[in-house]
Scaffold this active site. Structure first.
Site, short mmCIF file in Angstrom:
data_model
loop_
_atom_site.label_atom_id
_atom_site.label_comp_id
_atom_site.label_asym_id
_atom_site.label_seq_id
_atom_site.Cartn_x
_atom_site.Cartn_y
_atom_site.Cartn_z
N ASP A 83 30.22 46.59 83.07
CA ASP A 83 29.00 47.07 83.70
C ASP A 83 29.41 48.11 84.75
O ASP A 83 30.56 48.14 85.19
CB ASP A 83 28.28 45.89 84.36
CG ASP A 83 26.96 46.30 84.99
OD1 ASP A 83 26.29 47.16 84.41
OD2 ASP A 83 26.62 45.75 86.04
N ASP A 123 28.76 41.17 86.84
CA ASP A 123 28.57 40.34 88.03
C ASP A 123 27.13 39.92 88.26
O ASP A 123 26.85 39.21 89.22
CB ASP A 123 29.08 41.08 89.27
CG ASP A 123 28.22 42.30 89.61
OD1 ASP A 123 27.46 42.74 88.72
OD2 ASP A 123 28.33 42.80 90.74
N ASP A 148 23.93 40.04 83.29
CA ASP A 148 25.15 40.11 82.49
C ASP A 148 25.50 38.77 81.82
O ASP A 148 26.36 38.73 80.95
CB ASP A 148 26.35 40.53 83.37
CG ASP A 148 26.19 41.94 83.90
OD1 ASP A 148 25.66 42.79 83.16
OD2 ASP A 148 26.59 42.18 85.05
#
Length: 756
Positions: A444, A643, A647
């Site tokens: 990400d 995080d 996700d």
């Protein structure tokens, strides 16, 4: 409770009052923390039910017992489940050490008596062969019938449980050597005369039985000591938390209170050089805190009021006052210890290979021993029976299924401890093994590649002088949003001293932006899709937005009613360590793919700067999981790092999920690997650790397989036609012990691997 005074009961003075106690234990607990009990805070302490002690096998973690004992599968002593404690020396190590010294003290004279003639000692001039046999019998019997009792008990249990193992072979080998020698001593005439050394006296192998036992004990003692070192990392983590904390009481007094008496909300003073006692937040003071014990990062982190503190980290030269927020088992340090302890008991898939071999190993060794005995008895040189016995006993003793069984668990236990010291927490052994084979890493952007704290960088108005109005409307609208980009816009407006009116009829449009009414005007903020939805022409603002996106910024349009007012741009700074970490990950053989909800241009600008291999932009939470499935369909083995709550599905879908420890708890629960510090350098450490661990396991398995593949035929006498010698059972016992110890020693090398 009433205490009768004047009969020697303990008393403690506090704040001018004497407090009396019926017992010394209650007195000591009160004296350590008087305010805690007098204030009634002790009633607020959460008392968790004590966990029933459970024990498991280091080689077979699926074996769980409520009582201490031996593993029914392999015979090894069970160990407590969870983090190791410092309750004193290992009782099994203490017992085996005592039995080893007794065995050694009796085995040495046995060796002198039986083999002294070979080195020039006139033993047979000191005593007759018959007296020599009886003396050897007297010396060997305590070794076999007392010292070796744990071995025989485990050997019998292995047969009863239908789980033949190392102890089965040792029991059979020692029993064969000792039993033959006893019969030969008591009834020498029952053997053919050609077997006798002198008339009426048979050769005996008491020294072989005793020395085998002494050598096995030596191997067990070395192994137990080495295995204790695998828990050193957890003990080191446990040692980070201080035993006391200096609580600032409500009455203004302060003193060092036991850590278990600290409650959520307590104010604590942390003096220079002290360890942070619990997780909390700074309320006053300034200092730099060394967090390297948990994160692996050597640079101290500055802390001011409002900053988070983690229990177990080390305060620098400044003084801090903190408020406790997480205590006891809820602290980050306690969670890390639990995770590491759990991982050390997990099984890696590669262990299945050793398990399949071990299932057939012991029966095959017994069969080889029987075949060797029969062959030597039929075609061996005189005395054939003696040669047959030596070959069979050597085969039984040299085989070591224990080395096979220990090859993987010892490496896993050591590696998880090493990872914890570097801020890499392994949930289970399977995650570690899978990560070593991963070829693609999906990351990400926000919070992983970047700092996760966006800042307002540009305000571009469609009309001259309209910047303050534009920012006021944008910030007023974003007050109702919890998005990190919204926080950046609001913070930017606050810094400029703007007054923000309230927004009514607020509405968040997923994947597009937000809208609402401000002072009677319909205002919208969002991406191009949001403007298209409202049929608002962008004019030259689109070109300006593209230019900002190419700089890696996120540009958002602001419109009022049907007209475009301008745009605001926000940038999330890339972490200082990201670029170097990606280069190292490329060197470690990983393809990097960035999956982000940002627009294509912004995402590609960041990817180009960081040399990322592929970019997937405008990805919604469900899209990340779909990306994982798409890559897997192409044959990729994927690790996903993230995080946020969004996700979690992708982390669970990936072959290995990597949660940045600074993120959401749900992300950590979905991941196989957690990084205490939310930084890509942690992924570099995890990759190096995984590769080193798998290499170490393969080395152990290779050594164990080769050792047994070569040792058993040699013990059976395959080299006799070339060398004219049979392998002594004593040499076989030494080799067997060495194999287990060498496997553990190789695993312990992982404690010293460099991960930075």
């Amino acid at each position: 409770m009433t205490v009768k005074l004047g009969i020697g009961k303990p008393t403690h003075a506090y704040n001018g009052e004497d407090h009396h106690f019926c017992g010394q234990k209650c007195h000591d607990r009160f004296a350590a923390d008087p305010y805690f009990y007098l204030s009634g805070n002790h009633r607020k302490r959460q008392k968790s039910a004590p966990k029933a002690a459970q024990y498991t096998c280091p080689m077979h973690p699926e074996v769980i017992s409520d009582t201490f004992g031996d593993c029914p599968k392999c015979g090894m002593a069970l160990e407590p489940v969870g983090a190791p404690t410092d309750d004193g020396p290992n009782p099994e190590l203490k017992d085996f050490t005592r039995r080893f010294w007794v065995s050694l003290l009796l085995a040495v004279p046995l060796m002198v008596i039986s083999m002294g003639e070979m080195v020039g000692l006139p033993v047979h001039h000191w005593m007759s062969p018959q007296a020599s046999n009886w003396l050897q019998f007297a010396l060997a019997t305590p070794v076999v019938l007392w010292a070796a009792l744990p071995f025989f008990r485990r050997g019998v249990a292995s047969i009863v449980n239908r789980s033949p193992n190392m102890w089965t072979l040792i029991m059979l080998g020692v029993a064969a050597a000792y039993g033959f020698s006893v019969v030969a001593t008591l009834f020498p005439d029952s053997f053919p005369a050609s077997f006798h050394m002198v008339p009426g006296v048979m050769p005996v192998y008491f020294e072989a039985a005793a020395v085998i036992i002494a050598l096995v004990f030596l191997g067990q003692v070395l192994e137990l000591r080495a295995r204790e070192q695998t828990g050193s990392a957890i003990r080191a983590l446990l040692g980070l938390a201080p035993k006391t904390a200096r609580r600032i009481n409500a009455d203004g007094s302060e003193y060092d209170a036991p850590l278990e008496n600290i409650l959520v909300g307590d104010m604590i003073r942390v003096r220079p050089g002290e360890s942070i006692p619990v997780d909390g937040v700074v309320t006053d003071g300034y200092s730099a805190v060394d967090e390297s014990m948990l994160t692996g990062e050597p640079v101290a982190v500055e802390k001011i009021a409002g900053d988070k503190l983690t229990g177990g980290t080390l305060n620098g030269t400044g003084a801090l006052v903190m408020r406790a927020e997480l205590v006891g088992a809820d602290t980050m340090l306690s969670r890390i210890v639990d995770m590491v302890a759990s991982a050390q008991r997990s099984r890696a898939p590669i262990q299945g290979l050793a398990d399949r071999v071990a299932a057939w190993f012991v029966p095959a060794v017994v069969l080889v021993a029987i075949v060797a005995f029969v062959v030597w008895s039929l075609v061996g040189p005189a005395p054939a029976l003696i040669h047959a016995l030596v070959a069979a006993v050597s085969v039984l003793i040299i085989a070591c299924p224990c080395a096979l069984g220990l090859a993987t668990p010892m490496s896993i236990m050591t590696a998880t401890g090493r990872g914890a010291r570097a801020g890499v927490l392994i949930r289970d052994a399977e995650a570690l093994e899978r990560f070593a084979g991963v070829d693609t890493l999906v990351v990400d952007k926000t919070g992983t590649l970047t700092e996760g704290r966006p800042r307002l960088t540009d305000v571009v108005a469609a009309t001259a002088g309209g910047e303050r109005e534009l920012l006021t409307l944008a910030a007023a609208l974003e007050k109702g949003s919890e998005h990190p980009l919204a926080e950046a816009i609001v913070a930017g407006a606050t810094e400029q001293g703007l007054r923000l009116p309230d927004a009514r009829d607020f509405n968040a449009v997923v994947g597009m932006g937000v809208e609402g009414r401000i002072d009677g005007r319909q205002v919208a903020l969002g991406n191009k899709a949001m403007m298209d939805r409202l049929n608002i022409p962008l004019g030259d603002m689109e070109a300006k937005a593209i230019a900002l996106q190419q700089e890696g910024k996120t540009a958002m349009y602001v419109a009022s009613d049907t007209a475009i007012l301008g745009l605001v741009a926000v940038a999330d700074p890339i972490k200082a360590t990201t670029e170097e970490a990606i280069r190292k990950l490329h060197d470690l053989g990983l393809t990097i793919i960035m999956a982000t909800g940002d627009n294509e241009r912004t995402a590609r600008a960041v990817a180009a700067r960081l040399n990322i291999d592929d970019v997937r932009a405008d990805v919604l939470p469900a899209g990340k999981q779909a990306l994982i499935n798409e890559l897997r369909a192409k044959g990729a083995r994927i690790a996903m790092a993230g995080d946020g709550v969004n996700d979690a599905p992708a982390l669970a879908a990936a072959d290995v999920g990597i949660a940045m420890g600074t993120g959401a708890d749900v992300a950590m629960e979905s991941a196989g690997i957690t990084l205490v510090k939310g930084d890509l350098t942690g992924i570099v450490r995890a990759r190096k650790l995984a590769i080193s661990t798998l290499r170490n396991i393969r080395q152990n398995l290779f050594f164990a397989f080769v050792y047994n593949a070569a040792g058993v035929p040699i013990a059976a006498g395959i080299l006799y036609p070339v060398t004219g010698m049979l392998l002594s059972p004593m040499i076989a016992a030494a080799a067997m012990s060495f194999s287990s110890v060498s496997v553990i020693a190789n695993a312990l090398r992982l404690r010293g691997i460099k991960l930075d």
